[in-house]
Scaffold this active site. Structure first.
Site, PDB file in Angstrom:
ATOM      1  N   GLY A   1       0.868  -1.345  -0.112  1.00  0.00           N
ATOM      2  CA  GLY A   1      -0.007  -0.132  -0.004  1.00  0.00           C
ATOM      3  C   GLY A   1       1.012   1.241   0.001  1.00  0.00           C
TER       4      GLY A   1
ATOM      5  N   GLN B   1       2.892   9.870   1.010  1.00  0.00           N
ATOM      6  CA  GLN B   1       4.283   9.143   1.112  1.00  0.00           C
ATOM      7  C   GLN B   1       5.191   9.496  -0.196  1.00  0.00           C
ATOM      8  OE1 GLN B   1       2.413   5.144   2.264  1.00  0.00           O
ATOM      9  NE2 GLN B   1       4.194   5.178   3.361  1.00  0.00           N
TER      10      GLN B   1
ATOM     11  N   LEU C   1       6.408   2.007   4.336  1.00  0.00           N
ATOM     12  CA  LEU C   1       7.370   2.217   3.288  1.00  0.00           C
ATOM     13  C   LEU C   1       8.244   3.586   3.697  1.00  0.00           C
ATOM     14  CD1 LEU C   1       6.103   1.210  -0.277  1.00  0.00           C
ATOM     15  CD2 LEU C   1       7.669  -0.114   1.198  1.00  0.00           C
TER      16      LEU C   1
ATOM     17  N   GLU D   1      -3.404   2.847   5.482  1.00  0.00           N
ATOM     18  CA  GLU D   1      -3.122   3.672   4.413  1.00  0.00           C
ATOM     19  C   GLU D   1      -3.973   5.191   4.557  1.00  0.00           C
ATOM     20  OE1 GLU D   1      -0.706   3.580   2.599  1.00  0.00           O
ATOM     21  OE2 GLU D   1      -0.290   1.429   3.234  1.00  0.00           O
TER      22      GLU D   1
ATOM     23  N   HIS E   1      -2.448   7.468   6.717  1.00  0.00           N
ATOM     24  CA  HIS E   1      -1.824   8.534   6.300  1.00  0.00           C
ATOM     25  C   HIS E   1      -2.251   9.847   5.897  1.00  0.00           C
ATOM     26  CE1 HIS E   1       2.283   6.359   6.234  1.00  0.00           C
ATOM     27  NE2 HIS E   1       1.475   5.300   5.789  1.00  0.00           N
TER      28      HIS E   1
HETATM   29 NI    NI Z   1       2.623   3.356   5.640  1.00  0.00          NI
END
Ligand code: NI
Length: 185
Positions: free
Chosen positions: A45, A50, A99, A141, A144
């Protein structure tokens, strides 16, 4: 095009992301770039903050997890402006990574079942019930988009134990196998 992944410490990861307007230019290209970036980094994801964009947009492909979590089979989604309509009170704690936080893994409690409304990259509206690990990925996700990261959910003690790793991510000295953008670099 592979985009650099913004790492923990980058201010964009702490902003509440903006709604994606219906006429957002080149949305499909951005979605394609986000998928390419996610696959290259072996993630399941990726949210727009990001890649440095404070937008309510995320991509997911959890199919790789299908052997352990059958609900992930074929679970590939693009979610524009997602909203939770329901989140089950039942939660389960499982280890997650991100990530934007390479090398950090901690258990996080998430709802086991969610109902979510979102638009796809064609701006077509969807409403869907999602369960299990797939629901976990969506919740991770979506977090975020609120300017939060998963490590915010763990106890102060667990965060303290990760302090060295978090500092090295901020400084740009953490091991990372994909193109990334640390604050300190
Ligand atoms: Ni994440």
């Amino acid at each position: 095009m592979i985009l650099p992944v913004y790492l923990y410490g980058q201010p964009v990861l702490r902003q509440k992301a903006e709604e994606v307007p219906a006429d957002y230019p080149n949305l499909k290209q951005l979605v394609a770039d986000m998928f390419e970036t996610m696959y290259r980094a072996e993630g399941v994801g990726l949210a727009a903050p990001q890649v440095g964009l404070s937008l309510r947009l995320l991509v997911i492909d959890a199919d790789v997890l299908k052997d352990d979590f059958p609900e992930c089979k074929g679970f590939k989604r693009t979610m524009v402006n997602p909203v939770f309509l329901e989140r089950s009170p039942e939660e389960v704690s499982m280890e997650e990574g991100c990530l934007s936080l390479p090398g950090v893994h901690e258990k996080v409690a998430r709802s086991t079942r969610i109902r979510v409304r979102y638009f796809d990259e064609e701006m077509k509206e969807h409403e869907e019930v999602i369960e299990g690990w797939a629901a976990r990925v969506v919740q991770h996700e979506c977090e975020h988009l609120e300017g939060h990261v998963f490590i915010d959910n763990v106890s102060a003690i667990r965060r303290q134990l990760n302090k060295g790793k978090l500092n090295s991510i901020i400084k740009g000295t953490a091991r990372c196998s994909y193109r990334a953008k640390a604050v300190g670099k």
